[in-house]
Design an enzyme around this catalytic site. Structure first.
Site, PDB file in Angstrom:
ATOM      1  N   LYS A 272       0.991  -1.099  -0.096  1.00 33.44           N
ATOM      2  CA  LYS A 272       0.035  -0.033  -0.104  1.00 33.44           C
ATOM      3  C   LYS A 272       0.861   1.405  -0.206  1.00 33.44           C
ATOM      4  O   LYS A 272       2.043   1.229  -0.647  1.00 33.44           O
ATOM      5  CB  LYS A 272      -1.063   0.006   1.131  1.00 33.44           C
TER       6      LYS A 272
ATOM      7  N   HIS B 291      -8.274  -2.973  -6.126  1.00 34.52           N
ATOM      8  CA  HIS B 291      -8.144  -3.082  -4.849  1.00 34.52           C
ATOM      9  C   HIS B 291      -9.488  -2.196  -4.126  1.00 34.52           C
ATOM     10  O   HIS B 291      -9.635  -1.098  -4.809  1.00 34.52           O
ATOM     11  CB  HIS B 291      -6.948  -2.582  -4.306  1.00 34.52           C
TER      12      HIS B 291
ATOM     13  N   GLY C 214      -1.585  -7.367   3.313  1.00 33.80           N
ATOM     14  CA  GLY C 214      -0.991  -5.976   3.567  1.00 33.80           C
ATOM     15  C   GLY C 214      -0.295  -5.848   4.701  1.00 33.80           C
ATOM     16  O   GLY C 214       1.027  -5.776   4.534  1.00 33.80           O
TER      17      GLY C 214
HETATM   18  P1  PGA Z   1      -4.443  -6.477   5.444  1.00 34.58           P
HETATM   19  O1  PGA Z   1      -4.425  -5.904   3.728  1.00 34.58           O
HETATM   20  O2  PGA Z   1      -3.620  -7.576   5.148  1.00 34.58           O
HETATM   21  O3  PGA Z   1      -3.809  -5.384   6.159  1.00 34.58           O
HETATM   22  O4  PGA Z   1      -5.790  -6.818   5.887  1.00 34.58           O
HETATM   23  C1  PGA Z   1      -4.801  -6.754   2.729  1.00 34.58           C
HETATM   24  C2  PGA Z   1      -5.203  -6.037   1.574  1.00 34.58           C
HETATM   25  O5  PGA Z   1      -5.647  -5.037   1.350  1.00 34.58           O
HETATM   26  O6  PGA Z   1      -4.494  -6.434   0.445  1.00 34.58           O
END
Ligand code: PGA
Length: 255
Positions: A11, A97, A237
């Site tokens: 991200k 996403h 994420g």
């Molecule tokens: P997360 O995010 O593992 O922090 O829940 C996953 C994603 O948004 O791809």
């Protein structure tokens, strides 16, 4: 047999210097995982760190992905990044996403255009689908996710479809620490996602396409997901930003 794929979606995290530090911490262990041939490993840094990360993993089987792309190849599109720029340094690209759908106006239509552009330029799309909490509680998961899959694959040939990766990411599970249950995610992927793919193409194609789970995957809960027959890896994420955690998750994919 579908080879699982574990992708780290960083991200909007990590400066170039921080990205270098993280890749240096990940590289040896992830190289071993990927070299086993039992799983693919992909790092998806922010655009600006991609060349650096790509250079650092150049001589390894670790792959690099982007988190977004635009569908035109060049021109007056201030702030956008073209597939022809990405395919010099990436093999994969995350498309649609939920954060892009929620904050940046991505629609089923733009997702489909981006999938077509990625395929045309030899990038493997990781297409994200998933229902929000309200839709989940209203029993609309099947309708919402099925529609997202059909829209994303619109006018995609059977041969191209086989190369696409889907990430089932229930929005209520992303970044919340509240992951789906393994059997729950397995059911949505098997019935809804592969069901939609079988309707669009055929059963063999639906069985060939890799579908990851994403949403609060951690070293603690990952085994539950990887034990499910319909789940082919994870889109990670938060835990992909911590070297020890992402290494543990990738190792779980080959155990
Ligand atoms: P997360 O995010 O593992 O922090 O829940 C996953 C994603 O948004 O791809």
């Amino acid at each position: 047999m579908r080879t699982p794929i574990v992708a780290g979606n960083w991200k909007m995290n990590k400066t170039i210097a921080e990205a270098r530090e993280l890749v240096n911490a990940l590289r040896d262990e992830l190289t071993r995982v990927a070299a086993s041939g039992k799983a693919q490993v992909v790092l998806c840094p922010p655009f600006i760190a991609i060349p650096q990360v790509a250079a650092l993993v150049k001589d390894t089987p670790i792959k690099v992905g982007a988190q977004n792309l635009f569908w035109e190849v060049k021109g007056a599109f201030t702030g956008e990044v073209a597939p022809t720029m990405l395919n010099e340094v990436c093999d994969y690209v995350i498309i649609g996403h939920s954060e892009r759908r929620q904050y940046f106006g991505e629609t089923d239509e733009s997702v489909n255009k981006k999938v077509q552009a990625a395929l045309a330029h030899h990038l493997i799309p990781i297409v994200c689908v998933g229902e929000n909490l309200q839709q989940n509680e209203a029993g609309q998961t099947q309708a919402v996710v099925g529609a997202q899959v059909r829209a994303a694959f619109k006018e995609i040939s059977r041969d191209d479809a086989r190369g696409i990766v889907i990430a089932y990411e229930p929005i209520w599970a992303i970044g919340t620490g509240k992951a789906a249950s393994g059997p729950g995610a397995n059911a949505v992927i098997g019935l809804t996602i592969r069901g939609a793919l079988a309707d669009l193409y055929d059963e063999a194609t639906a069985q060939a396409i890799r579908v990851q789970y994403g949403g609060s995957v951690t070293p603690k809960n990952v085994a539950e997901f990887f034990a499910q027959p319909e789940i082919d890896g994870a889109l990670v994420g938060g835990a992909s930003l911590v070297a020890a955690d992402f290494i543990a998750i990738c190792k779980a994919a080959v155990e």
